[in-house]
Write an enzyme that holds these catalytic residues in place. Structure first.
Site, mmCIF file in Angstrom:
data_model
loop_
_atom_site.group_PDB
_atom_site.id
_atom_site.type_symbol
_atom_site.label_atom_id
_atom_site.label_comp_id
_atom_site.label_asym_id
_atom_site.label_seq_id
_atom_site.Cartn_x
_atom_site.Cartn_y
_atom_site.Cartn_z
ATOM 1 N N HIS B 83 0.837 -1.209 0.000
ATOM 2 C CA HIS B 83 0.000 0.000 0.000
ATOM 3 C C HIS B 83 0.864 1.249 0.000
ATOM 4 O O HIS B 83 2.084 1.165 0.065
ATOM 5 C CB HIS B 83 -0.989 -0.014 1.169
ATOM 6 C CG HIS B 83 -0.354 0.024 2.529
ATOM 7 N ND1 HIS B 83 0.272 -1.059 3.083
ATOM 8 C CD2 HIS B 83 -0.250 1.007 3.442
ATOM 9 C CE1 HIS B 83 0.720 -0.749 4.283
ATOM 10 N NE2 HIS B 83 0.432 0.507 4.536
ATOM 11 N N HIS B 85 1.465 3.794 2.052
ATOM 12 C CA HIS B 85 2.129 4.458 3.177
ATOM 13 C C HIS B 85 3.651 4.413 3.020
ATOM 14 O O HIS B 85 4.205 3.424 2.543
ATOM 15 C CB HIS B 85 1.730 3.786 4.491
ATOM 16 C CG HIS B 85 0.418 4.292 5.009
ATOM 17 N ND1 HIS B 85 -0.379 3.561 5.844
ATOM 18 C CD2 HIS B 85 -0.228 5.458 4.808
ATOM 19 C CE1 HIS B 85 -1.460 4.252 6.139
ATOM 20 N NE2 HIS B 85 -1.396 5.406 5.520
ATOM 21 N N ASP B 87 6.048 3.975 5.030
ATOM 22 C CA ASP B 87 6.831 2.909 5.660
ATOM 23 C C ASP B 87 6.737 1.610 4.855
ATOM 24 O O ASP B 87 7.345 0.613 5.207
ATOM 25 C CB ASP B 87 6.420 2.680 7.124
ATOM 26 C CG ASP B 87 4.969 2.301 7.280
ATOM 27 O OD1 ASP B 87 4.169 2.658 6.413
ATOM 28 O OD2 ASP B 87 4.620 1.647 8.281
ATOM 29 N N HIS B 88 5.985 1.655 3.769
ATOM 30 C CA HIS B 88 5.894 0.481 2.889
ATOM 31 C C HIS B 88 6.390 0.768 1.472
ATOM 32 O O HIS B 88 6.699 -0.152 0.737
ATOM 33 C CB HIS B 88 4.462 -0.059 2.847
ATOM 34 C CG HIS B 88 4.042 -0.649 4.161
ATOM 35 N ND1 HIS B 88 4.010 -2.002 4.392
ATOM 36 C CD2 HIS B 88 3.705 -0.062 5.332
ATOM 37 C CE1 HIS B 88 3.649 -2.229 5.649
ATOM 38 N NE2 HIS B 88 3.462 -1.057 6.229
ATOM 39 N N HIS B 172 -7.482 -1.085 5.552
ATOM 40 C CA HIS B 172 -6.376 -0.217 5.986
ATOM 41 C C HIS B 172 -6.369 1.159 5.315
ATOM 42 O O HIS B 172 -6.639 2.158 5.962
ATOM 43 C CB HIS B 172 -5.046 -0.925 5.794
ATOM 44 C CG HIS B 172 -3.891 -0.170 6.382
ATOM 45 N ND1 HIS B 172 -3.794 0.096 7.725
ATOM 46 C CD2 HIS B 172 -2.792 0.389 5.818
ATOM 47 C CE1 HIS B 172 -2.689 0.802 7.950
ATOM 48 N NE2 HIS B 172 -2.076 0.983 6.813
ATOM 49 N N ASP B 193 -0.263 -4.090 5.750
ATOM 50 C CA ASP B 193 -1.114 -3.643 6.861
ATOM 51 C C ASP B 193 -2.559 -3.907 6.464
ATOM 52 O O ASP B 193 -2.931 -3.705 5.314
ATOM 53 C CB ASP B 193 -0.906 -2.152 7.119
ATOM 54 C CG ASP B 193 0.462 -1.878 7.720
ATOM 55 O OD1 ASP B 193 1.146 -2.839 8.104
ATOM 56 O OD2 ASP B 193 0.857 -0.700 7.788
ATOM 57 N N GLU B 218 1.278 -8.624 9.609
ATOM 58 C CA GLU B 218 1.671 -7.509 10.483
ATOM 59 C C GLU B 218 1.115 -7.780 11.873
ATOM 60 O O GLU B 218 0.136 -8.533 12.026
ATOM 61 C CB GLU B 218 1.120 -6.194 9.944
ATOM 62 C CG GLU B 218 -0.398 -6.081 10.002
ATOM 63 C CD GLU B 218 -0.884 -4.731 10.546
ATOM 64 O OE1 GLU B 218 -0.173 -4.125 11.360
ATOM 65 O OE2 GLU B 218 -1.980 -4.312 10.155
ATOM 66 N N HIS B 429 6.426 -6.330 11.833
ATOM 67 C CA HIS B 429 5.824 -5.023 12.030
ATOM 68 C C HIS B 429 5.122 -4.924 13.381
ATOM 69 O O HIS B 429 3.955 -4.570 13.479
ATOM 70 C CB HIS B 429 4.807 -4.774 10.898
ATOM 71 C CG HIS B 429 4.679 -3.332 10.499
ATOM 72 N ND1 HIS B 429 3.744 -2.503 11.023
ATOM 73 C CD2 HIS B 429 5.380 -2.591 9.634
ATOM 74 C CE1 HIS B 429 3.855 -1.305 10.474
ATOM 75 N NE2 HIS B 429 4.851 -1.337 9.636
#
Lengths: 824, 614
Positions: B83, B85, B87-88, B172, B193, B218, B429
C-alpha cells in the site's frame, strides 16, 4: 558539551535505567549515540566522563539491572565502546573493571539478553569502537572476545554475522599495525598472538567441509585485502593461497561467489601485482566455473587495471560466449566473421541455454548487462567487436519478438524460450542503446533501426511499458549518434528515411491509452527536438506529421505527468519555431490563443504541481533564449508570470518564479559571476542612470514585492532563493551609489511595515506602486546576510539539536510508547 | 528438501556496509517494511519502506544485504508493494532509481496512482527542510512509477512461467492489498497492513481459504483489542465542535492522503447534519487530486460509499474549501487540514505558530510524530518551544492526540489466520514483547508454528511440495482386476513406473512405460550360491531339492524341469558339483527383482540343509 545538555544528562541516565519507563521512540537512542560520537570525537572522553559521572553510573546500573531492556543494554555497550576508544578513557573504565563486566563472559554474553540480536549487535559495535589502541588488543585477548566473535560469524542475524566478520578484519589490521610489534615478518611466525589466532581460525575454516564456514573465511579475507594494504597482507596471501587453491580443486567449488570476490579483491590490492600465481589461479577459476558463475569474475578481471593480456582475452571470451551462441543459433548461413577466437559459443553455454528457461534468460541478461558495463569503461578490450555485438543484440531482440526464423535446434529453442520475455528485451534494448556509442556497417545500422521500429510499433510493447520506454531510449541514442550527411548540415539519408517511418509510430504512441506510453513518447520528442530542432530534414518531417498538434492536445491530458511532459515538449518545439499556433478550422481567420497564453493558463489553473513547474521551466528557458513571445514585451511577460507564480501553493513553483526573476535581473544588470554577491569587487555594476531605469523596470514588473514576500515564505528554499536574489541586487546597485537615499520617506515606512507583517506570517495587502529609492533603502537596512545564515540551516535544526533530543527523551517517557504505531 | 526463506530487512543493523548501524528494535519494530522471500527458487521483495524517524541514509533499508553476488535486477524476480504508506513504499524510488533495481514492481492501481503523491509530498519536505541533495527527484519518482505493473484484486498475475501473484482486499487504506505469492504448489501470503473491521470509507480485509505454506502478517496491535472507532470519531467531532463553538480555530496536521480523507468525510457529514457554518479548509493544494483518486477508485471503498455513490459522491465535499495562506489571519472560527502531518516544516508548522498562543484554539494530531518534530514535542507535553533566534513560543492552544490508524487488532489477526488456514505464521511489524504473546496464542489456537524473526534474521521453512501425478487407466484397471474395490479409508500399495514427460508426472505399468519411452526390457537377476553337503550326483541333489521345496511351499508352483533345474515361480535353482570337494554340491539360486522376497526366503531355507532321506 553544552552546559544545558550536561544539566539534562543525569535525569536522562536515570530514565534510561528505569525499567518502568521504557524509551518510547526507537530512533532516539540511535540519535543519542550519534551525538555522543560527535562529542567524543571533538574532545577528550575522559574529561567528559569525569564531568558527567552519571554516564559511568549509567553503565554500572544497566549491568546490575535484573532484566534490562535489550535496546538500553545495546545502547550501553555501544556507548562504552565510544568512550573506550580513547586510551586514557579506556584505562579509566578499566580501573572500575567496567569493560570486562560489559564485554567479558560475566557480562550480557552469558545472560538471557544475549538472545536479542540487538544486544549481540551492540556488543560487536562497542568492541569495534573500542578496538583502537594496543591496550584494547590486550583486553580483547584477556576477555576471550575473539572466540565469541568467531562464533558470531555464523549468527542467525545477517547484520550480526556481517559485523562480526568486519570486526575480525579490524582487529587483525589493528594487531598488525600495532607499533609495539615492530614490523612483523611476512611469513607470520612472529605475528602478534591475536593476529595468529584470527589467521589460524581462517585457515581452519578454509579447511572445513561446511560451506558457510568457508564463506565466512573467504569474506573476512576479501574485506582484509580490500581494506588493508600493509606489507603483512603479502605474507597472509602467501600463507593462505594454497588453501584457496585447494578449494578450486573441489567439485563443486564451495562458496564460489565468495571465492571470486576474494580473488578479485587480492588482484586489486598491491598483493595481486606481485603474485604471478594469482593470474594462473584466476584463469583456472574462470575455466572451472559454470558460465553463469564465471560472468561476474570475467567482468571483474576485465576491470582490473593491469593484468596479463591472455587472461583478459579469456575473460572477454567468457562474457562473449552467450552472445556467440545466439549468433550461431541465428545464423542462416555462414555469415561474416564473428567474435574473437575463443568465443565461439561453447558447448557448456549451449547446455546452459538448453537446460531451462530461467538459466537461459539469466545467462543472457547477465551477459548483456556485463557487456553494457564493459563498453563504457576506458579499459574495455580492444579491438571492440562492435559489429558482431550489434548483430547479436539484434538477433536477441528478434528472438524475443518472434521475428527470427531460426534454422538450428538451438535457435528453435531460443525462439521458444525468449518469445515475449520482458527481462531479456529490457536488457537487450539497454545494451543496444549503449552500443550506439560505436559505429557499424550501414547494413547493420539499418537492421538496428528496423528492429527498434518493430519494438516501437509492436502492440506487445504496450502492456510492458518498460520495454517501450527502453526502445525509445535506445532509438534516441542511435538517432543522436547517427552521422551527419557529408554536407554536414543535415541528417544523412538513412536517418531521414527512418524519421519518416518513426513519426507515425510516435504519433500512435502519443494516442496510447496508457499514460506511461504517452509520457515516454513526449520525453522522446523533447530530447530529439532539443538536439535536432535546427535540422531541416527533421523540421520538415515533424511539421508534416501530426505530432506537434497532438502534443498540444496532450496539454490537457488527464494525467498530470503527461501534461507536464507535454508542456516541456511544446516549450521545446516552440523554441525551435516548430510550434505553429493553429487556426480554428471553422474560422481560419481567427488565430487561436498563443502558446504563452495557453501555458500561462496552465500555470494559473492546473490543479497539480508537475505541469505548473514544467511551465515555469519553459518560461525561464524562453527568457534565457530570448524566445519571440518573450521578446515581444519582456516586461509584460515577466510581470504576468511572476504575478501568477507568486500565488502558487506549490513552493517549487514559487522558487522557480524567483529563478526566472534572477534570469531577468541578470539580463538587466549583467551576470552575477560567482553568484556570491560580496565575493569580489563589482566593477561591472550598472551606471546610476541605467540602474535607475532597471529599478524602475523591476518595480513595474512587481519583482520587488514578489521577492520581498518570498523572503518570509514558510518554505525555506523559497526564502533562501529570494535572499540570494536580493543580495545580488543590492550588491549590484550599491557600489555606484544607486539612487538617492530615500531616508524615512512614507514609502519606506510602508514597505517596512509590510515586511514586518509578512515576517509575522500575515499575508496582508499588496504593496502597490513602489518607488525604487524606497525599495533600495529598505534593502540596505535589512540584515540579509544574517537571514541568509539562518536560512542555510535546516528548518528543523532546533528540533534536531542534542539539547532538544534530550528534552524530548525526558518529556516523552511513558507518554508516547503506545502511540507509535499510529505513525502511518 | 525445498524450502521457503524469509528475511525481514527493515531496520539497518550492525555491520551495515553503507551507513552506521542502528540498534533499533531489531526486526520487531514498526519503522519500515522490507521483507525478502525466497520461494521455489524465486526471490521476491515485499514492500520497500522508509523510516520517517531518520533523516540520513538510515531511513532506507540496507539493500546491500539482498545479495552479495551480482546485480539486484538479476537476483530479484519482482518487488511487491502492499500500500501507499511511506513505511511500505517510501524507499522505492531510491531502490529503483538510485540503487539500480530495474525489474518489475507490482502494486494495485490505487496504490500506483497515490504513491507518487505521498512520495512527492515527502520529497518536498526533505528538500524543503534541509535542502537535501542526495534525495530522489520528481523525475525519479515518475520513472519509478513507470516501472509499476498494476494488478487487480483477485487477478492471478503471472510474473514469469513459474511465479504468480494474486492480490486480496486489505482495508487499511485505499488500494491496500494482501498478496499471495505462489511458485508451483508452494505459496506465501503477505498481509501488508490490514484492517478486519470496516471503517467510514473502507471495507474489511478478506482472503479465501488459500492454505499457504506461510502467512506473513503484520502485528502492530498484537496484544490490543481496540475499542470501537465510533467512540474515537464521536470524541473527535465533539472536540472540534466545542472549539469552533467558542470561536476557536482547529488545526489538524495531516499527510496529503489517507487519514485526511477519512477525517474530511467525518467533518463533512457532521457539518451537514449540524448545519454548521464555520469554514473548513484543506491547505495542501492536493485535495483535488486526492479526492479525485478516491472518486476514481470507488470500487475500493466500502459498501455504504459505493451504494450512495449514485446519489452523492462522498468525496465531493461541500463544506471543505481550498486554503489560502491569507485565511490563517482571518478572525473567527475555522478548521484547517494542513500538511505535513508531524508539524516539521511548511504550512502546518506556520499555522501552528500563529495559533499556538491562544487557549481558544486547538491542534488535533491524528497520528504519531517522530522525534525531532514539533509534533513530537507537543505530544510529549512540552509547552514552551524554542524557536528561531532563541525566541520561545508558548503553546497555550489545546493539544489533542487521536488515533485513527486502521490496523487489525489481536482479534482481527486471529480471524485472518483462521480464514487463510496457513501451515505456518510469521509475525512482522510489531513490538517483540507483544509479538511473543500473540505467537503463543496463535500456536495454541491453530496448532501451527509461529515465527517472529528480528530484522536481518532468516526464517527457513522446509516444505514438502505436493507434486500431482496422473495414473494411467490401464494400471488402475489392472489393479481393479485383482479384486478389492478402492476404499478411501484404506490406502493400498500400487506398483507402477513413474515417468516424467513434458514436465508432467505419470504412473503407468512398466510395459506401458517401456512402450512410451521406446526402451527394451532388461532383466536383472540376483544369484546366490548355497553349499550343501551331499555326496550324491547333481541330478539327485536337484531332485531332493525339488521334493523338499514341493513339500514346504504348498502354495507355490514348484517344478522340476527336464534339464534338471528346479523353479519356484521365477526362481531358478540349479545343482552343480563343487570343483574341489566332490562331497559338496553347490546350489545356484537366482531370482528377479520382483521376487526378491521369495528368493531370499528360499536361500535361507536351503542354507538350513535338506531333510535326510528316509
Amino acid at each position: 558539551m553544552d552546559p544545558e545538555c550536561s544539566r539534562l544528562l543525569p535525569a536522562l541516565c536515570a530514565v534510561l535505567v528505569d525499567p518502568r519507563q521504557p524509551v518510547a521512540d526507537d530512533t532516539c537512542l540511535e540519535k543519542l549515540l550519534d551525538w555522543f560520537k560527535t562529542v567524543t570525537e571533538a574532545g577528550p572522553s575522559l574529561l567528559l566522563l569525569q564531568e558527567n559521572p552519571c554516564l559511568v553510573e549509567l553503565l554500572f546500573r544497566v549491568l546490575k539491572a535484573h532484566d534490562p531492556h535489550p535496546r538500553v543494554l545495546s545502547f550501553s555497550l555501544r556507548l562504552a565502546g565510544l568512550f573506550a576508544a580513547q586510551e586514557d578513557c579506556f584505562q579509566y573504565l578499566q580501573q572500575g573493571e567496567l569493560l570486562p563486566m560489559l564485554f567479558g563472559e560475566a557480562g550480557p554474553l552469558g545472560g538471557a539478553a544475549w538472545t536479542a540480536p540487538t544486544v549481540r549487535s551492540g556488543w560487536l559495535q562497542g568492541l569495534r569502537s573500542l578496538a583502537q589502541h594496543p591496550s584494547a588488543l590486550l583486553f580483547l585477548a584477556d576477555c576471550g572476545a575473539v572466540d565469541t566473535i568467531f562464533s558470531l560469524q555464523g549468527d542467525s542475524s545477517l547484520f550480526v554475522a556481517s559485523a562480526a566478520g568486519q570486526l575480525l578484519v579490524h582487529i587483525l589490521a589493528l594487531a598488525m599495525q600495532s607499533p609495539a610489534e615492530g614490523h612483523p615478518s611476512p611469513q607470520g611466525c612472529d605475528w602478534p598472538a591475536c593476529a595468529q589466532k584470527i589467521v589460524c581460525h581462517v585457515e581452519d575454516s578454509l579447511h572445513s567441509t561446511a560451506t558457510p564456514q568457508v564463506t565466512q573465511a573467504l569474506n573476512v579475507l576479501t574485506t582484509t585485502f580490500g581494506h588493508c594494504h600493509g606489507p603483512w597482507t603479502q605474507g597472509l596471501w602467501v600463507r593462505l593461497s594454497p588453501l584457496v587453491a585447494c578449494l578450486l580443486e573441489k567439485d563443486p567449488i564451495p562458496a564460489s561467489h565468495s571465492l571470486m570476490d576474494l580473488l578479485l579483491s587480492v588482484a586489486r590490492s598491491p598483493v595481486g601485482s606481485s603474485d604471478c600465481g594469482l593470474w594462473e589461479t584466476l584463469a583456472q577459476t574462470l575455466s572451472h566455473l559454470s558460465p553463469i558463475q564465471a560472468g561476474p569474475l570475467a567482468l571483474g578481471i576485465l576491470k582490473l587495471q593491469d593484468c596479463p593480456q591472455a587472461l583478459k582475452t579469456q575473460a572477454f571470451g567468457v562474457l562473449l560466449q552467450p552472445l556467440a551462441c545466439v549468433l550461431k543459433a541465428a545464423a542462416q548461413s555462414p555469415g561474416p566473421p564473428g567474435f574473437p577466437e575463443g568465443a565461439t559459443g561453447d558447448s557448456m553455454t549451449v547446455d546452459t541455454f538448453l537446460s531451462s528457461k530461467s538459466a537461459c534468460v539469466g545467462l543472457l541478461c547477465q551477459a548483456l548487462a556485463h557487456l553494457e558495463l564493459l563498453q563504457l569503461l576506458p579499459q574495455r578490450p580492444s579491438p571492440w567487436p562492435q559489429a558482431p555485438l550489434l548483430r547479436a543484440a539484434v538477433a536477441i531482440l528478434r528472438f524475443c519478438n518472434g521475428s527470427a526464423a531460426p534454422t538450428s535446434d538451438v535457435g528453435g529453442h531460443l525462439c521458444a524460450v525468449l518469445a515475449g520475455c520482458v527481462r531479456v528485451q529490457r536488457a537487450a534494448l539497454d545494451f543496444l542503446g549503449t552500443l550506439s556509442q560505436g559505429t557499424g556497417p550501414q547494413e547493420l545500422v539499418t537492421q538496428v533501426f528496423a528492429v527498434l521500429l518493430e519494438y516501437l510499433t509492436s502492440p506487445d510493447s504496450s502492456p510492458t511499458v518498460q520495454v517501450l520506454k527502453k526502445a525509445f531510449q535506445a532509438t534516441l541514442r542511435w538517432l543522436l549518434g547517427s552521422p551527419k550527411a557529408p554536407s554536414c548540415c543535415d541528417l544523412d539519408p538513412h536517418t531521414q528515411l527512418f524519421l519518416r517511418e518513426l513519426l507515425p509510430v510516435l504519433r500512435k504512441r502519443l494516442c496510447s491509452p496508457c499514460w506511461e506510453a504517452r509520457d515516454s513518447g513526449l520525453e522522446f520528442l523533447t530530447q530529439v527536438t532539443r538536439h535536432w530542432g535546427g535540422q531541416a530534414a527533421f523540421r520538415h518531417a515533424l511539421l508534416a506529421s501530426e505530432v506537434p498538434e497532438l502534443t498540444r492536445q496532450l496539454l490537457r491530458d488527464p494525467e498530470s505527468y503527461v501534461r507536464a511532459s507535454a508542456v516541456t515538449a511544446t516549450g521545446q518545439l516552440s523554441s525551435w519555431g516548430l510550434y505553429t499556433t493553429p487556426t480554428s478550422p471553422e474560422h481560419p481567420e481567427v488565430q487561436q490563443e498563443s502558446l504563452f497564453t495557453e501555458l500561462l493558463h496552465i500555470l494559473s489553473t492546473d490543479s497539480e504541481g508537475f505541469p505548473r513547474r514544467a511551465v515555469m521551466q519553459v518560461f525561464t528557458q524562453w527568457l534565457k533564449d530570448g524566445h519571440a513571445d518573450v521578446a515581444e514585451d519582456l516586461e509584460q511577460f515577466v510581470a504576468r508570470v511572476l504575478q501568477v507564480a507568486s500565488r502558487d501553493l506549490d513552493w517549487e513553483v514559487r522558487a522557480q518564479g524567483l529563478e526566472l526573476a534572477l534570469v531577468f535581473l541578470e539580463q538587466l544588470l549583467g551576470h552575477p559571476g560567482s553568484r556570491c554577491p560580496y565575493a569580489v569587487a563589482l566593477p561591472e555594476a550598472a551606471a546610476p542612470a541605467t540602474l535607475a531605469q532597471v529599478l524602475q523596470a523591476l518595480c513595474r514588473v512587481q519583482l520587488f514585492e514578489f521577492a520581498l514576500r518570498a523572503l518570509f515564505d514558510c518554505d525555506r528554499p523559497v526564502a533562501q532563493k529570494s535572499c540570494d536574489l536580493l543580495l545580488f541586487l543590492r550588491a549590484k546597485a550599491t557600489p555606484c551609489g544607486g539612487p538617492q537615499e530615500a531616508g524615512a520617506s512614507p514609502d519606506v515606512v510602508s514597505v517596512e511595515a509590510a515586511l514586518q507583517r509578512w515576517q509575522a506570517g500575515e499575508q496582508g495587502q499588496p504593496l502597490g506602486e513602489l518607488e525604487p529609492e524606497a525599495v533600495m533603502a529598505v534593502l540596505r537596512s535589512m540584515d540579509l546576510e544574517g537571514l541568509r545564515g539562518t536560512l542555510a540551516k535546516s528548518s528543523d535544526h532546533i528540533e534536531k539539536s542534542p539539547q532538544s533530543l534530550l528534552q524530548d527523551l525526558l518529556a516523552s517517557v511513558g507518554v508516547l510508547g503506545e502511540n507509535e504505531a499510529d505513525c502511518y | 528438501m525445498p524450502e521457503i526463506r524469509v528475511t525481514p530487512l527493515g531496520a539497518a543493523e550492525a555491520g551495515s556496509t553503507s551507513h552506521p548501524p542502528s540498534c533499533s528494535g531489531a526486526g520487531q519494530d514498526v519503522g519500515r517494511s522490507c521483507i525478502l522471500v525466497s520461494i521455489g527458487g524465486k526471490n521476491v521483495m515485499l514492500d520497500c519502506g522508509m523510516h520517517m524517524g531518520f533523516s540520513d541514509d538510515r531511513r532506507f533499508p540496507d539493500f546491500s544485504y539482498i545479495t552479495r553476488n551480482g546485480r539486484l535486477t538479476d537476483f530479484l524476480d519482482c518487488v511487491i508493494i502492499s500500500h501507499f504508506h511511506l513505511d511500505h513504499c517510501g524507499a522505492l524510488p531510491y531502490f529503483s532509481e538510485m540503487v539500480g533495481y530495474d525489474g518489475p514492481i507490482y502494486m494495485t492501481q490505487p496504490t500506483q496512482a497515490i504513491c507518487p503523491i505521498l512520495l512527492e509530498d515527502y520529497r518536498k519536505i526533505a528538500v524543503d527542510k534541509k535542502g537535501e541533495a542526495n534525495f530522489f527527484t520528481s523525475q525519479m519518482i515518475k520513472d519509478c512509477m513507470k516501472k509499476v505493473v498494476a494488478v487487480h484484486l483477485h487477478q492471478t498475475v503471472q510474473v514469469d512461467d513459474e511465479l504468480e501473484i494474486k492480490a486480496y482486499y486489505a482495508g487499511h487504506v485505499l488500494g491496500a492489498a494482501m498478496f499471495q505469492i505462489k511458485v508451483g504448489s508452494e505459496s506465501v501470503v503477505y498481509t501488508g497492513d490490514y484492517n478486519m473491521t470496516p471503517d467510514r470509507h473502507l471495507g474489511a480485509a478478506w482472503i479465501d481459504k488459500c492454505r499457504p505454506n506461510l502467512l506473513i502478517t503484520e502485528s502492530t496491535y498484537a496484544t490490543t483489542i481496540r475499542d470501537s472507532k465510533r467512540c474515537r470519531e464521536r470524541d473527535f467531532l465533539k472536540k472540534v465542535h466545542e472549539t469552533v463553538e467558542r470561536g476557536g480555530k482547529v488545526l489538524i496536521p495531516v499527510f496529503a492522503l489517507g487519514r485526511a480523507q477519512e477525517l474530511c468525510i467525518l467533518l463533512e457529514t457532521f457539518w451537514e447534519r449540524m448545519d454548521l457554518k464555520a469554514p473548513i479548509y484543506f491547505s495542501t493544494g492536493l485535495t483535488e487530486k486526492a479526492n479525485h483518486y478516491y472518486k476514481l477508485f470507488i470500487p475500493w471503498t466500502n459498501q455504504k460509499i459505493r451504494k450512495t455513490f449514485v446519489q452523492r459522491n462522498m468525496f465531493e465535499f461541500k463544506h471543505i474549501k481550498a486554503f489560502d495562506r491569507a485565511f490563517a489571519d482571518s478572525p473567527g472560527p475555522m478548521v484547517v487540514f494542513a500538511t505535513p502531518g508531524m508539524l516539521h516544516a511548511g504550512q502546518s508548522l506556520q499555522i501552528f505558530r500563529k495559533w499556538a498562543g491562544s487557549e481558544r484554539n486547538m491542534v488535533i494530531m491524528p497520528g504519531y510524530c517522530v522525534q525531532g518534530t514539533v509534533g513530537h514535542k507537543i505530544l510529549s507535553g512540552q509547552r514552551k518551544l524554542e524557536m528561531e533566534g532563541r525566541q520561545v513560543l508558548e503553546v497555550k492552544m489545546q493539544v489533542e492526540y487521536m488515533s485513527f490508524s486502521a490496523h487489525a487488532d489481536a482479534k482481527g489477526i486471529m480471524q485472518l489466520v483462521g480464514q487463510a488456514e496457513p501451515e505456518n505464521v510469521l509475525l512482522v511489524h510489531g513490538e517483540a514483547k507483544k509479538m511473543e504473546f500473540l505467537k503463543q496464542k496463535i500456536e495454541q489456537e491453530f496448532r501451527v508454528s509461529c515465527y517472529m524473526p528480528a530484522n536481518g534474521e532468516t526464517v527457513t521453512l522446509s516444505t514438502s511440495p505436493s507434486i500431482p501425478v496422473g495414473i494411467s487407466l490401464g494400471l488402475l484397471k489392472r489393479e481393479m482386476a485383482q479384486g478389492l474395490l478402492p476404499d478411501a479409508k484404506k490406502p493400498r500399495l500400487l506398483h507402477g513406473t513413474l515417468i516424467m514427460k513434458d514436465s508432467n508426472f505419470r504412473l503407468v505399468s512398466s510395459e506401458q512405460a517401456l512402450k512410451e519411452l521406446g526402451l527394451s526390457e532388461h532383466q536383472l537377476r540376483f544369484t546366490c550360491r548355497v553349499h550343501l553337503h551331499d555326496t550324491r550326483k547333481e541330478q539327485e541333489t536337484a531332485l531332493r531339492v525339488y521334493s523338499h521345496l514341493k513339500s514346504v511351499l504348498k502354495d507355490h508352483c514348484v517344478q522340476h524341469l527336464p534339464d534338471g533345474s528346479v523353479t519356484v515361480e521365477s526362481i531358478l535353482i540349479q545343482a552343480a558339483a563343487h570343483s574341489e570337494d566332490p562331497s559338496t554340491k553347490v546350489l545356484l539360486v537366482s531370482w528377479t527383482y520382483q521376487d526378491e522376497e521369495l528368493g531370499s526366503y528360499l536361500t535361507s531355507l536351503l542354507k538350513k540343509g535338506l531333510p535326510q532321506a528316509s
